[in-house]
Enzyme design. Structure first.
Site, PDB file in Angstrom:
ATOM      1  N   CYS A   7     -14.617  17.595   2.630  1.00 36.27           N
ATOM      2  CA  CYS A   7     -13.669  16.956   1.572  1.00 36.27           C
ATOM      3  C   CYS A   7     -14.999  16.294   0.671  1.00 36.27           C
ATOM      4  O   CYS A   7     -14.436  15.177   0.114  1.00 36.27           O
ATOM      5  CB  CYS A   7     -13.987  15.550   2.858  1.00 36.27           C
ATOM      6  SG  CYS A   7     -15.388  14.799   3.293  1.00 36.27           S
ATOM      7  N   ASP A  59     -16.906  22.127   9.268  1.00 35.39           N
ATOM      8  CA  ASP A  59     -16.540  21.387   8.865  1.00 35.39           C
ATOM      9  C   ASP A  59     -17.254  19.875   8.607  1.00 35.39           C
ATOM     10  O   ASP A  59     -16.931  18.547   9.721  1.00 35.39           O
ATOM     11  CB  ASP A  59     -15.004  21.238   9.405  1.00 35.39           C
ATOM     12  CG  ASP A  59     -14.061  19.956   9.329  1.00 35.39           C
ATOM     13  OD1 ASP A  59     -14.539  19.581   8.016  1.00 35.39           O
ATOM     14  OD2 ASP A  59     -13.775  19.856  10.033  1.00 35.39           O
ATOM     15  N   GLU A  68     -20.242  19.863  18.566  1.00 29.87           N
ATOM     16  CA  GLU A  68     -19.847  18.761  18.021  1.00 29.87           C
ATOM     17  C   GLU A  68     -20.921  17.766  18.283  1.00 29.87           C
ATOM     18  O   GLU A  68     -21.867  17.337  19.776  1.00 29.87           O
ATOM     19  CB  GLU A  68     -18.438  17.892  18.748  1.00 29.87           C
ATOM     20  CG  GLU A  68     -18.820  16.475  18.676  1.00 29.87           C
ATOM     21  CD  GLU A  68     -18.473  16.123  16.606  1.00 29.87           C
ATOM     22  OE1 GLU A  68     -19.132  15.116  16.560  1.00 29.87           O
ATOM     23  OE2 GLU A  68     -17.761  16.749  15.659  1.00 29.87           O
ATOM     24  N   CYS A 107       0.541  -1.510   0.100  1.00 27.54           N
ATOM     25  CA  CYS A 107       0.209  -0.548   0.447  1.00 27.54           C
ATOM     26  C   CYS A 107       0.998   1.340   0.075  1.00 27.54           C
ATOM     27  O   CYS A 107       1.222   1.067   1.002  1.00 27.54           O
ATOM     28  CB  CYS A 107      -1.117  -0.258   1.299  1.00 27.54           C
ATOM     29  SG  CYS A 107      -1.970   1.159   1.105  1.00 27.54           S
TER      30      CYS A 107
END
Length: 345
Positions: A302, A276, A228, A74
């Site tokens: 992302c 985020d 959160e 990998c």
């Protein structure tokens, strides 16, 4: 994607962001050059594992399949993490069901490794005794089990509290907690977030804060309210702040931001908001931010597509996308990280 020439790959990868913004009708005043992590730098992995006629199969789950691709090499994982995953294989059979796949979460921390196996029956005494032996993979600091990915985990053995550093602060995350996949990529994202802060940095709201990835670096610039949705992560964040005397400067709050996003009246008084969210983005939260008067909003994502969608909401609300930084933290894949800085026009 490894077959592409580096120049062609970088052009294609950076284009993920510009194409997403164009489709959403968002104009970025400046897009930085692609920032890229090194190969062999990923510090966490999710592997598939199951019993087989030969003992145990362990490797990556083939896309859209139950087939397990064995670990032979990998170029993404750190060599130490890769080697640990291969060594783990011989100890996992007592944790596995007779049939079916389990998930193995392995994270390289500052002081060793944190391992969580998800799936199967509750470990019996034989399974628990494996890692109770201090000579068995002593680099593993905590080994935990959960019945399913969505269920709470239970430590099987904890030799020491696993630790990760955010800025200058050490945090002990809960088992299976989200971390940025590479330390280099995290540093790139953090630098872009901090660079985007306004001159007046007095009061900062950090949404989808995790265990404090951005919270603790942000605390050097002002007071931070971290929010959160995962209670264990929020608790780990607050415990770390309390331990180092930041309790008055950093506060952690448990709140489901999908069901209960911050409304415009709650956003009053903040000089900057950082958010985020997961890959799905934060449509409702972005809409409320667009209706607020917060001077600076910094989005981290992302997923360029959902970033662009949320950016369009902010643009419609009167924000300018003054800068965007693409970060390639998922080498040789279509995934791209983005930091965007929005300023109230």
């Amino acid at each position: 994607m490894q077959h592409l020439e580096d120049k062609d790959y970088r052009t294609w990868k950076a284009g993920q962001l510009s194409r997403a913004l164009e489709r959403a009708g968002v104009q970025a005043e400046a897009i930085s050059e692609l920032q890229q992590v090194r190969p062999y730098s990923r510090r966490r992995a999710v592997l598939a594992v199951r019993r087989s006629g030969e003992g145990v199969e362990l490797g990556f789950r083939e896309r859209f399949s139950h087939r397990i691709v064995a670990l032979k090499e990998c170029h993404v994982l750190s060599p130490d993490l890769f080697n640990l995953c291969r060594k783990l294989k011989q100890y996992l059979q007592p944790f596995l069901q007779q049939k079916g796949l389990s998930d193995l979460f392995v994270t390289e921390m500052e002081n060793g490794y944190d391992v969580l196996i998800s799936g199967g029956d509750t470990p019996d005494l034989q399974a628990r005794e494996i890692f109770a032996n201090p000579d068995v993979l002593p680099e593993i600091k905590r080994f935990s089990w959960s019945p399913a990915m969505t269920e709470p985990s239970e430590p099987v053995v904890q030799r020491a509290a696993p630790e990760v550093r955010f800025g200058e602060i050490s945090v002990s995350p809960p088992p299976g907690a989200f971390l940025q996949p590479t330390a280099d990529g995290e540093a790139m994202l953090c630098k872009a977030v901090l660079h985007g802060l306004p001159e007046n940095k007095g009061s900062i709201l950090d949404l989808f804060a995790g265990c404090g990835t951005f919270t603790f670096p942000l605390s050097s610039y002002g007071t931070v309210r971290a929010v959160e949705g995962d209670l264990a992560a929020a608790t780990a964040l607050q415990n770390a702040a309390n331990r180092v005397g930041l309790a008055g400067r950093v506060t952690a709050e448990h709140r489901d931001l999908f069901r209960q996003p911050f409304r415009p009246d709650e956003l009053k008084g903040f000089d900057a908001v950082v958010f985020d969210p997961p890959r799905s983005g934060a449509r409702e939260q972005a809409a409320y931010l667009a209706a607020s008067q917060v001077p600076t909003v910094i989005g981290v994502s992302c997923n360029p597509a959902t970033f662009a969608r949320d950016a369009a909401l902010l643009s419609e609300g009167g924000y300018r996308l003054v800068s965007a930084v693409p970060v390639d933290q998922f080498l040789w894949s279509a995934h791209l990280e983005v930091v965007g800085v929005f300023v109230r026009a």
